[in-house]
Design a protein around this motif. Structure first.
Motif, PDB file in Angstrom:
ATOM      1  N   ASP A 258     -24.787 -15.029  36.097  1.00 48.40           N
ATOM      2  CA  ASP A 258     -25.035 -15.308  37.520  1.00 48.40           C
ATOM      3  C   ASP A 258     -26.517 -15.272  37.873  1.00 48.40           C
ATOM      4  O   ASP A 258     -26.964 -15.954  38.804  1.00 48.40           O
ATOM      5  CB  ASP A 258     -24.281 -14.289  38.388  1.00 48.40           C
ATOM      6  CG  ASP A 258     -22.769 -14.465  38.304  1.00 48.40           C
ATOM      7  OD1 ASP A 258     -22.332 -15.584  37.944  1.00 48.40           O
ATOM      8  OD2 ASP A 258     -22.040 -13.492  38.577  1.00 48.40           O
ATOM      9  N   SER A 259     -27.296 -14.491  37.123  1.00 50.03           N
ATOM     10  CA  SER A 259     -28.727 -14.369  37.442  1.00 50.03           C
ATOM     11  C   SER A 259     -29.547 -15.532  36.878  1.00 50.03           C
ATOM     12  O   SER A 259     -30.751 -15.611  37.132  1.00 50.03           O
ATOM     13  CB  SER A 259     -29.268 -13.050  36.889  1.00 50.03           C
ATOM     14  OG  SER A 259     -29.111 -13.000  35.484  1.00 50.03           O
ATOM     15  N   CYS A 260     -28.927 -16.427  36.123  1.00 57.91           N
ATOM     16  CA  CYS A 260     -29.651 -17.556  35.534  1.00 57.91           C
ATOM     17  C   CYS A 260     -29.584 -18.761  36.470  1.00 57.91           C
ATOM     18  O   CYS A 260     -28.509 -19.103  36.973  1.00 57.91           O
ATOM     19  CB  CYS A 260     -29.053 -17.926  34.178  1.00 57.91           C
ATOM     20  SG  CYS A 260     -29.222 -16.631  32.934  1.00 57.91           S
TER      21      CYS A 260
END
Length: 388
Positions: A258-260
């Motif tokens: 999700d952080s990418c």
């Protein structure tokens, strides 16, 4: 007596399996029976699947060197690491004459090993290579053309092994476009597949035209568990993993952590760590010298199931131009902006620079284990197996 002979043969084979490939190649010259044994598919497969550890891994290091006449020469180095992870050559360097060009080889792809075979690929040339036996085969170019007024650009390439067809395959994804007032207008995708054993190029006509745009960087593609993988950007600008199953010849997409993200985000590369599919998230080139930037190593927990990821390592301040491979389960090999090969021990965060360099962005690394795998000859006229 027959049982004793069979037992003796098994003992001999088990001893031979422990020998390095160079010794086995010499053994082939001793007698016809030795040649037949070492060359047999049974022995080759036994040798390929013999028990090994990560310490048996060797490094094939590719770089591009600019010559005086403005040609860029491709050089392969064969390296091994000691217990302190110092790298040293195990064989003389090799020139690859069929990969010499007027360009800096920035976008060459280096894929494998797949059952012992490695592919060196650029826009025009594909070379299949066994680094242990030095045998190679130059594949024929694609015979397909794009009729005017259309043009095309190669969006990505791939190489791998189809376990069902028992054959190696090469894939090219082309972006077809139409020039409109000097600006390219995207028209669609074209997928070409080459079957190595039968020496045949063909086009796929069932490909979904809505798959992601490929994120082209030296480390943004990988063959893993029967599929070619690339990092892509979906039509919603989400960062995804695009894969092509070589047996079913179908495309699939998977989510990234999700952080990418893509827009104004970091850069990304693919690798294998502890036999697990790995995503490397690292600062863009212009931020690489910022010691406050972080590099993240993500492991895909369940490759065949849900898209779940674990952040295995977080490293601060690495000057990564592009990640290259993970050696011995802990040594991240990467190229820095000045073209030198560097490493970071993921467990101790120790960073080292090696006296190995090439043109910027031209470095590639593959971790391989010795094999006797034969390169398929195919049935066409351009199927000569040669030795570097």
């Amino acid at each position: 007596m027959v049982v004793m002979m069979k037992l003796l043969q098994d003992v001999v084979i088990n001893i031979l399996l422990m020998l390095p490939v160079k010794s086995l190649m010499r053994l082939k010259c001793l007698s016809k029976s030795c040649y037949t044994l070492v060359q047999s598919s049974t022995f080759v497969n036994l040798h390929l699947n013999r028990p090994t550890t990560f310490k048996d891994g060797l490094i094939l290091f590719k770089r591009s060197i600019k010559q005086d006449d403005d040609l860029h020469k491709t050089i392969l180095s064969f390296l091994s690491g000691d217990d302190e992870n110092h790298l040293s050559p195990i064989n003389p360097d090799l020139d690859v004459p069929c990969m010499t060009s007027n360009y800096s080889n920035d976008f060459d792809q280096f894929i494998g090993p797949c059952h012992g075979i490695i592919a060196l690929m650029d826009n025009l040339t594909t070379v299949l290579f066994n680094p242990s036996t030095r045998n190679y085969r130059l594949l024929p170019p694609s015979p397909f053309n794009i009729p005017p007024p259309f043009s095309y650009a190669i969006e990505c390439v791939g190489f791998g092994f189809d376990n069902i067809a028992n054959d190696y395959k090469v894939i090219r994804i082309l972006d077809v476009y139409l020039e409109d007032n000097g600006y390219p207008q995207d028209f669609g995708k074209k997928i070409e597949v080459y079957d190595v054993d039968i020496d045949f190029w063909r086009e796929l006509d069932h490909a979904d035209q809505n798959f992601p745009t490929i994120y082209w960087l030296p480390s943004s593609q990988m063959f893993y568990q029967g599929s070619c993988h690339w990092i892509g950007i979906s039509i919603e600008d989400a960062l995804v993993i695009l894969s092509f199953d070589l047996s079913t010849e179908t495309f699939h997409t998977a989510k990234t952590p999700d952080s990418c993200y893509f827009m104004n985000g970091p850069s990304y590369g693919l690798a294998v760590l502890n036999d697990t599919f790995t995503l490397i998230c690292y600062p863009r080139t212009e931020r690489a010298k910022d010691t406050n930037e972080f590099t993240y190593i993500w492991l895909r927990k369940d490759y065949s199931g849900c898209d779940s990821w674990i952040n295995k390592y977080t490293i601060k301040g690495l000057p990564i131009q592009s990640p290259l491979a993970i050696y011995r389960e802990c040594l991240l090999l990467f190229q820095c902006s000045n073209g030198f090969l560097m490493s970071c021990n993921l467990r101790s965060n120790e960073v080292s620079e090696y006296n190995l360099h090439g043109s910027p962005i031209s470095l590639r690394v593959i971790i391989y284990k010795e094999s006797l795998t034969l390169i398929p000859r195919g049935y066409g006229s351009s199927t000569q197996i040669e030795t570097f």
